[in-house]
Design an enzyme around this catalytic site. Structure first.
Site, PDB file in Angstrom:
ATOM      1  N   ASP A 138     -13.383  -2.052   0.898  1.00 54.94           N
ATOM      2  CA  ASP A 138     -12.716  -2.692  -0.227  1.00 54.94           C
ATOM      3  C   ASP A 138     -11.253  -2.959   0.125  1.00 54.94           C
ATOM      4  O   ASP A 138     -10.662  -2.255   0.950  1.00 54.94           O
ATOM      5  CB  ASP A 138     -12.770  -1.789  -1.464  1.00 54.94           C
ATOM      6  CG  ASP A 138     -14.182  -1.589  -1.990  1.00 54.94           C
ATOM      7  OD1 ASP A 138     -15.014  -2.475  -1.771  1.00 54.94           O
ATOM      8  OD2 ASP A 138     -14.432  -0.537  -2.615  1.00 54.94           O
ATOM      9  N   LYS A 139     -10.673  -3.947  -0.518  1.00 55.21           N
ATOM     10  CA  LYS A 139      -9.275  -4.307  -0.287  1.00 55.21           C
ATOM     11  C   LYS A 139      -8.361  -3.082  -0.306  1.00 55.21           C
ATOM     12  O   LYS A 139      -7.497  -2.917   0.563  1.00 55.21           O
ATOM     13  CB  LYS A 139      -8.833  -5.311  -1.344  1.00 55.21           C
ATOM     14  CG  LYS A 139      -7.340  -5.609  -1.388  1.00 55.21           C
ATOM     15  CD  LYS A 139      -7.038  -6.640  -2.467  1.00 55.21           C
ATOM     16  CE  LYS A 139      -5.529  -6.836  -2.649  1.00 55.21           C
ATOM     17  NZ  LYS A 139      -4.924  -5.726  -3.401  1.00 55.21           N
TER      18      LYS A 139
END
Length: 309
Positions: A138-139
């Site tokens: 995830d970012k």
């Protein structure tokens, strides 16, 4: 000419749709696979097939010849990236928190892919918007990732991830008082109401398994090690949240804490306290055993210090 890729249908995949099977067994997007099937780039037992809904049978040999990649819209950018290992076939990076893995709507630049296109080369681009990407973080999750540089590495790594033979450990700060050890073995799928979220509270879904062990007790929380058997989207975040001990700072699965010190750590961090700390696998080409570890980044360390004081 793109290199042809060969698959043999196992019993567990019998009667599946052709496009679904290929999307499970390769790193290509399903839309790209459907287009290539309609273009005659797939053959079953030597016979060209152009129907994506074709049902496959055990023992069949499927040959996929991907289309040559079009020029990528991803622009090489001189961005900092921590490379832990690089060889002819793959590289291993320590992704910084806040960095998106590949270009997507809303994030056309500034991604890990943009950085890698500047710092290295790929003999196989795969999906032109995601060259070399075989798994993602995830970012706002930091840590160790492996990236393929060749067809052999890409297909080999995809097979390892699908066989769940890659060692993966994440460090997380879990709010509350989790047990010393726990195994979460659940079903996993999209939340029926909140479509950007996932849940383990389902009657049907994919199996998800996470082993959790407390490493250190903190003020109102614990530093936990999460070892994955499967790799579903948001898996650790969902398992910890559904167990009542969500990841500190998680914008989807945790509420802002009322406790002053927890809230201070939450606000300073500004993201979920989740870090991919360890990645171990057998090199898909050289067959060498490889193992990489990375310490949590400074923002994660500050949150720990706040909760240790």
């Amino acid at each position: 000419m793109s290199e042809a890729i060969r698959f043999v249908v196992e019993a567990e995949n019998a009667k599946e749709r052709l496009d679904r099977f290929l999307s499970q067994k390769s790193s290509f997007t399903r839309s790209a696979l459907q287009r290539w099937i309609s273009e005659g780039r797939v053959a079953i037992d030597g016979v060209e097939v152009r129907v994506t809904r074709t049902r496959i049978a055990e023992g069949q040999t499927i040959v996929l010849t991907p289309a040559p990649p079009p020029p990528s819209d991803a622009i090489p950018e001189d961005l900092p990236v921590s490379i832990l290992h690089q060889d002819e076939h793959l590289l291993v990076v320590n992704k910084a928190p806040g960095m998106v893995v590949h270009p997507a709507p809303g994030h056309p630049t500034g991604t890990l892919v943009n950085a890698l296109l500047f710092h290295t080369t790929f003999s196989d681009r795969g999906d032109p918007m995601r060259p070399g990407i075989v798994h993602r973080l995830d970012k706002d999750t930091s840590g160790v990732m492996v990236v393929a540089r060749t067809v052999a590495a890409r297909e080999g790594l995809v097979a390892l991830f699908q066989a769940h033979t890659i060692e993966r450990r994440y460090d997380a700060i879990a709010i509350g008082n989790p047990p010393e050890q726990a195994t979460h073995d659940t079903l996993h799928g999209r939340h029926p109401v909140h479509r950007k979220r996932f849940t383990s509270r389902l009657a049907r879904g994919k199996r998800a398994v996470t082993h959790v062990r407390v490493q250190e007790r903190l003020h109102g929380a614990a530093l936990v090690a999460c070892t994955l058997e499967t790799g579903r989207t948001h898996q650790i975040r969902v398992h910890l949240a559904d167990a009542g001990t969500p990841v500190l700072g998680d914008p989807y699965y945790a509420k802002a804490p009322k406790d002053e010190r927890l809230r201070a750590a939450h606000e300073d961090l500004g993201r979920q306290a989740l870090h991919a700390a360890l990645l171990g696998f057998v090199h898909p080409v050289t067959k060498e055993s490889m193992r990489f570890e990375a310490e949590p980044p400074p923002d994660f360390q500050r949150a720990l210090a706040t909760l240790r004081a």
